[in-house]
Design a protein around this motif. Structure first.
Motif, PDB file in Angstrom:
ATOM      1  N   PHE A  78      38.849  19.554 -24.744  1.00  0.00           N
ATOM      2  CA  PHE A  78      40.274  19.892 -24.691  1.00  0.00           C
ATOM      3  C   PHE A  78      40.522  21.393 -24.635  1.00  0.00           C
ATOM      4  N   ASN A  79      39.626  22.196 -25.170  1.00  0.00           N
ATOM      5  CA  ASN A  79      39.767  23.634 -24.976  1.00  0.00           C
ATOM      6  C   ASN A  79      39.701  23.963 -23.490  1.00  0.00           C
ATOM      7  N   GLU A  80      38.753  23.334 -22.789  1.00  0.00           N
ATOM      8  CA  GLU A  80      38.644  23.549 -21.353  1.00  0.00           C
ATOM      9  C   GLU A  80      39.846  22.978 -20.610  1.00  0.00           C
ATOM     10  N   LEU A  81      40.344  21.829 -21.082  1.00  0.00           N
ATOM     11  CA  LEU A  81      41.445  21.153 -20.398  1.00  0.00           C
ATOM     12  C   LEU A  81      42.672  22.051 -20.330  1.00  0.00           C
ATOM     13  N   PHE A  82      43.116  22.532 -21.475  1.00  0.00           N
ATOM     14  CA  PHE A  82      44.313  23.371 -21.493  1.00  0.00           C
ATOM     15  C   PHE A  82      44.005  24.797 -21.047  1.00  0.00           C
ATOM     16  N   GLY A  83      42.772  25.244 -21.310  1.00  0.00           N
ATOM     17  CA  GLY A  83      42.380  26.560 -20.817  1.00  0.00           C
ATOM     18  C   GLY A  83      42.376  26.622 -19.308  1.00  0.00           C
ATOM     19  N   ALA A  84      41.950  25.528 -18.668  1.00  0.00           N
ATOM     20  CA  ALA A  84      41.924  25.496 -17.208  1.00  0.00           C
ATOM     21  C   ALA A  84      43.324  25.593 -16.633  1.00  0.00           C
ATOM     22  N   ALA A 111      34.179  32.172 -21.223  1.00  0.00           N
ATOM     23  CA  ALA A 111      34.741  32.946 -20.117  1.00  0.00           C
ATOM     24  C   ALA A 111      34.035  32.612 -18.809  1.00  0.00           C
ATOM     25  N   VAL A 112      32.716  32.509 -18.858  1.00  0.00           N
ATOM     26  CA  VAL A 112      31.957  32.175 -17.649  1.00  0.00           C
ATOM     27  C   VAL A 112      32.312  30.773 -17.180  1.00  0.00           C
ATOM     28  N   ARG A 113      32.433  29.844 -18.121  1.00  0.00           N
ATOM     29  CA  ARG A 113      32.800  28.481 -17.732  1.00  0.00           C
ATOM     30  C   ARG A 113      34.201  28.456 -17.126  1.00  0.00           C
ATOM     31  N   GLY A 114      35.114  29.272 -17.673  1.00  0.00           N
ATOM     32  CA  GLY A 114      36.456  29.367 -17.104  1.00  0.00           C
ATOM     33  C   GLY A 114      36.422  29.913 -15.679  1.00  0.00           C
ATOM     34  N   TYR A 115      35.584  30.921 -15.455  1.00  0.00           N
ATOM     35  CA  TYR A 115      35.435  31.476 -14.106  1.00  0.00           C
ATOM     36  C   TYR A 115      34.899  30.430 -13.140  1.00  0.00           C
ATOM     37  N   LEU A 116      33.899  29.674 -13.574  1.00  0.00           N
ATOM     38  CA  LEU A 116      33.317  28.652 -12.701  1.00  0.00           C
ATOM     39  C   LEU A 116      34.293  27.501 -12.460  1.00  0.00           C
ATOM     40  N   GLN A 117      35.189  27.250 -13.413  1.00  0.00           N
ATOM     41  CA  GLN A 117      36.242  26.258 -13.175  1.00  0.00           C
ATOM     42  C   GLN A 117      37.144  26.704 -12.029  1.00  0.00           C
TER      43      GLN A 117
END
Length: 900
Positions: free
Chosen positions: A280-286, A442-448
């Motif tokens: 869920f951090n990734e979900l809303f972060g995305a 941050a890297v995962r957010g960039y790759l998203q």
């Protein structure tokens, strides 16, 4: 699929609560309390014969005593009562209901779900649930749920198949200030499901992004069509539970063993242009990242930091996830030397040293952002006693503003720590920058962002044309399959499998059958060169596993002896296997050729799936593979290849020339077309497929078939190009053209077609002057979803033999298949040749055949030619409020009595 009457569910003006209660903590009590405390401005009408009032609101003893038909009814009563209540509500005029009641499928009275749906059907009533938490629409102050807390208003729609998860997300979102346009628990999805809501929310102006929590999908084509339509206009981000690979042990092919259900779901999400995340951090972060980010134009990331350790952590995560670290140019390094301390890293990541003030960050960023080899920058800061985190953030923000005026490269930030950097994070957030808490996130957010961009590009790319020589012999392939099924088998022999591939243009090595060792030796002698010997048995899928493959045999004697020894080995390991003989094939000697696998399997949900990767005997151990849903075009084939590690090697390196990538792409297209044309194929392997600079050749093939459970292409999640709708047409000037559905590769000819229309025809078609359509809009016109759109073009060739488009008619049909809105235009210099009428009649016949209720179109009132054409084909003309346009309408079929 249907959005019919969903406005009553999601924008109600009045609500009735059936089973409203004064009993504390009962569902009926919680729903009433939430509706009233939420501030819903319309009437709230409790229904329960036990009470005169509920929560201070006058109660009604039964539905028929309600003063008006509520737009929305919320049902909180026992299972046995639900079908009857739905019927009463329908009779009253209610058009939507939320059924919170659980246990309808396994009630003491039997399965009550179908009786509930049967009661709703005559009234076109939409049902959310049963067994759901309800829904919240904060913008309307509507809380028709038994959630423990309200939702804040915002622009994100959240749709969940888990009610329990909904409450957790509300808890998670509240302290973070995350707001929602809609918050919907779909429960058992007996009627309204995720596909319906994607269709509705995709066109909802109050929703800027759609978040989905999924556990399963029932209707693959509905989900894919709705998802692709929504993802074209706003981010659709998915989190899914259940990531096990099911059915691998039962597979007869390498592909079946490697293509688990979760990897197939990934392929489906990617093909639909959506983005998948895993928590869920990734979900809303995305959502925040995609909403705030500048579009990526490349994949190379630079890292700027005041700490070497965090920089290494970021690079490690980037490398682990196959990201690309930017390489700084010599010019950039020289310019950085002039503004940074002597001890800076002189490479990427750019370590500014721990005492770096804000100005040093600013100077470095200004230089790095001008490097053509850098596509995005991650800026990191670790707090120290000698620096102000706020001051560094302010300088980074200034650099970002300058970047917005010049280069437009995405910048992500990570301010490490907690209390010492809270103010800096707030400044970054207010400036529109996404701030992550760790280098890895941050890297995962960039790759998203990168993954989302790739998925969107797949929706917009124009593929090159398939070579005209690709003319598969479908009849021969079908006869092979029919013969195998007729003899009661499911596994094609190797020669049969290769013959089927040959019929679809896949290069295969010549293979002959020997019934005994002596005949195998004779065949080897006839080849006159080294051969490969393999056991032939319907009971042996992976021949090398039982010693059933011997390579590089020369001559009759050696081959005969090898066959005799092979028989002994196989009989010892598989004594019950039925041995039919041997296959003998010429050894293919290609030093340096890559061994690839191209395969297909059938997923229980999404149907046929294609696989590409590194092949050979260790294919399941290496597991370098990527999956895609058919049908493919050349661009999609190349994208599938690009998601494997071996793809980098196939492009060539050092003194190794690149492999024949076009040949590999065409092999993937051939297999894709096999799956489209032949529904009996359940599994397929080409392993190995040799590939080098000289071309490709299939050395071994395995195909599993079964009687088709679904006719033709209906088993595919995405409707393929409907070739059966092609037909020739002769214009009045004797010119021959082909009337056919539009294809993505028609975009170049479509640009030329538009350019040859007169200004008046442009105005008639687009209701205004259009000089040129951008690629994004033209891609939308040529890359259509055949499941809910259609465009027929008249395709011909010019005097130089080049393809050209001469006319087009298109319809976009609503998800309920009630109304198809059409538009038509013929090249200005070809009018009066009968082409326009034939195109329009073809579309009328198509829409009528698929059950569409009516066709409509808007026509400028001075477009006399179009009005005459419409009248001649049966359309009626109706006035509009607009002074300069009318509507033409043709009834095709009586509308269905229920949502499709």
């Amino acid at each position: 699929m249907s959005v019919r009457n969903l406005e009553y569910l999601l924008r109600p003006r009045s609500v009735a609560v059936i089973g409203a209660s004064t009993r504390s903590r009962s569902i009926g009590n919680l729903v009433m309390r939430n509706l009233l405390e939420g501030g819903f401005t319309g009437p709230v009408m409790p229904v329960n014969p036990k009470y005169g009032a509920v929560a201070g609101v006058l109660a009604y003893p039964e539905i028929r005593r309600l003063p008006e038909a509520p737009d929305l009814a919320v049902i909180c009563t026992p299972p046995a009562t639900v079908p009857g209540l739905i019927a009463q509500l329908g009779d009253l005029g209610t058009r939507a209901a939320v059924v919170m009641t659980a246990g309808l499928r396994d009630s003491p009275d039997g399965d009550l779900v179908q009786p509930m749906l049967d009661a709703a059907r005559p009234h076109l009533m939409r049902i959310l649930g049963p067994n759901c938490l309800g829904l919240l629409v904060p913008g309307l102050h509507l809380n028709a749920s038994f959630a423990h807390q309200p939702a804040t208003a915002g622009k994100i729609a959240f749709v969940s198949q888990s009610g329990a998860l909904c409450t957790a997300v509300l808890d998670w979102a509240a302290p973070r200030g995350i707001g929602f346009s809609h918050f919907i628990s779909v429960g058992d999805s007996a009627d309204v499901d995720v596909g319906d809501l994607l269709d509705y929310l995709g066109s909802d102006p109050a929703t800027s992004a759609i978040l989905l929590y999924l556990e399963s999908i029932r209707e693959r084509r509905k989900f894919m069509s709705a998802g692709r339509a929504a993802a074209r206009v706003k981010p659709v981000i998915v989190i899914k539970s259940g990531r096990s690979e099911q059915g691998a042990k039962a597979a007869l092919s390498h592909t079946g063993a490697m293509a688990g259900s979760d990897t197939v779901f990934d392929a489906a999400i990617r093909r639909a242009g959506m983005l998948r995340v895993y928590d869920f951090n990734e979900l809303f972060g995305a959502v925040e990242t995609l909403a705030r980010g500048v579009p990526l134009k490349g994949e190379r990331l630079a890292v700027v930091t005041n700490g070497g350790g965090p920089g290494v952590m970021a690079v490690d995560e980037l490398t682990r996830l196959d990201g690309q670290l930017a390489e700084l140019s010599e010019s950039t390094i020289a310019r950085l030397d002039a503004v940074l301390p002597r001890t800076w890293s002189r490479a990427n990541p750019v370590d500014l040293i721990g005492d770096a003030p804000g100005q040093r960050y600013r100077d470095a960023l200004d230089i790095i952002l001008e490097d053509a080899g850098v596509d995005a920058v991650l800026v990191m800061h670790a707090p120290t006693a000698v620096l102000s985190a706020d001051e560094v953030a302010k300088e980074v923000i200034r650099a970002v503003k300058d970047n917005a005026r010049t280069g437009q490269k995405p910048i992500l930030t990570t301010w490490l720590g907690d209390s010492a950097v809270r103010g800096a994070r707030r400044l970054l957030s207010e400036a529109g920058l996404r701030s992550y808490r760790t280098p890895e996130s941050a890297v995962r957010g960039y790759l998203q962002i990168l993954e989302y961009r790739r998925n969107q590009e797949m929706l917009m790319e124009t593929p090159p044309s398939v070579p005209e020589v690709f003319t598969p012999d479908t009849g021969s392939a079908q006869r092979i399959i029919d013969g195998v099924l007729a003899r009661g088998d499911k596994l094609l022999t190797e020669p049969e499998a290769k013959e089927m591939l040959r019929a679809y243009g896949v290069p295969v090595v010549e293979t002959r059958i020997a019934r005994d060792p002596r005949e195998a030796g004779q065949l080897a002698a006839e080849f006159g060169k080294p051969v490969a010997l393999k056991i032939l048995s319907q009971d042996i899928s992976h021949k090398s596993d039982v010693g059933g493959v011997v390579l590089d045999l020369e001559g009759e004697t050696a081959t005969t002896a090898a066959a005799e020894a092979m028989l002994q080995r196989v009989e010892q390991r598989l004594p019950d296997a039925r041995i039919e003989g041997f296959t003998v094939q010429e050894m293919v000697r290609r030093a340096g050729a890559w061994e690839l696998v191209v395969g297909a399997t059938t997923d229980p949900l999404f149907g046929p799936v294609l696989l590409f990767g590194q092949g050979g005997t260790a294919v399941e151990l290496i597991r370098d593979r990527a999956l895609a849903l058919p049908p493919l075009n050349l661009n999609l084939a190349r994208e599938l290849m690009s998601r494997t590690r071996i793809y980098r090697l196939l492009q060539g390196y050092r003194d190794t020339p690149p492999a024949d990538l076009k040949g590999i792409e065409l092999t993937l297209l051939s297999v894709s077309q096999l799956l489209v044309d032949l529904p009996e194929i359940s599994e397929l392997d080409i392993n190995p497929l040799f590939a080098d600079e000289h071309g490709v050749v299939a050395l071994d093939a395995r195909v599993v078939v079964a009687p088709a459970a679904h006719p033709g292409a209906s088993r595919l999640a995405i409707r393929p190009y409907p070739q059966d709708l092609e037909e020739p047409f002769t214009m009045r000037n004797s010119r021959e053209v082909l009337l056919r559905p539009i294809r993505p590769e028609d975009e170049p000819e479509h640009h030329v077609f538009i350019s040859r229309l007169t200004p008046q025809d442009i105005r008639f078609r687009f209701f205004g002057q259009v000089r040129e359509l951008p690629h994004s809009q033209m891609a939308r016109l040529t890359q259509i979803d055949y499941n809910r759109e259609m465009a027929f073009i008249a395709a011909g060739t010019d005097d130089q033999g080049q393809r050209e488009t001469l006319g087009v008619v298109r319809t976009v049909t609503d998800p309920d298949n009630l109304r198809a809105e059409f538009a038509i235009v013929v090249r200005s210099d070809l009018k009066g040749q009968g082409l326009g009428k034939r195109l329009l009649v073809k579309m009328i016949d198509y829409c009528r055949a698929r059950g569409t209720s009516e066709m409509i179109g808007q026509v400028l009132d001075d477009n006399h030619g179009m009005l005459g054409l419409a009248k001649s084909t049966g359309f009626e003309v109706h006035a509009l409020e607009s002074d300069d346009a009318v509507e033409v309408r043709l009834v095709l079929n009586q509308p269905s009595a229920a949502p499709a």
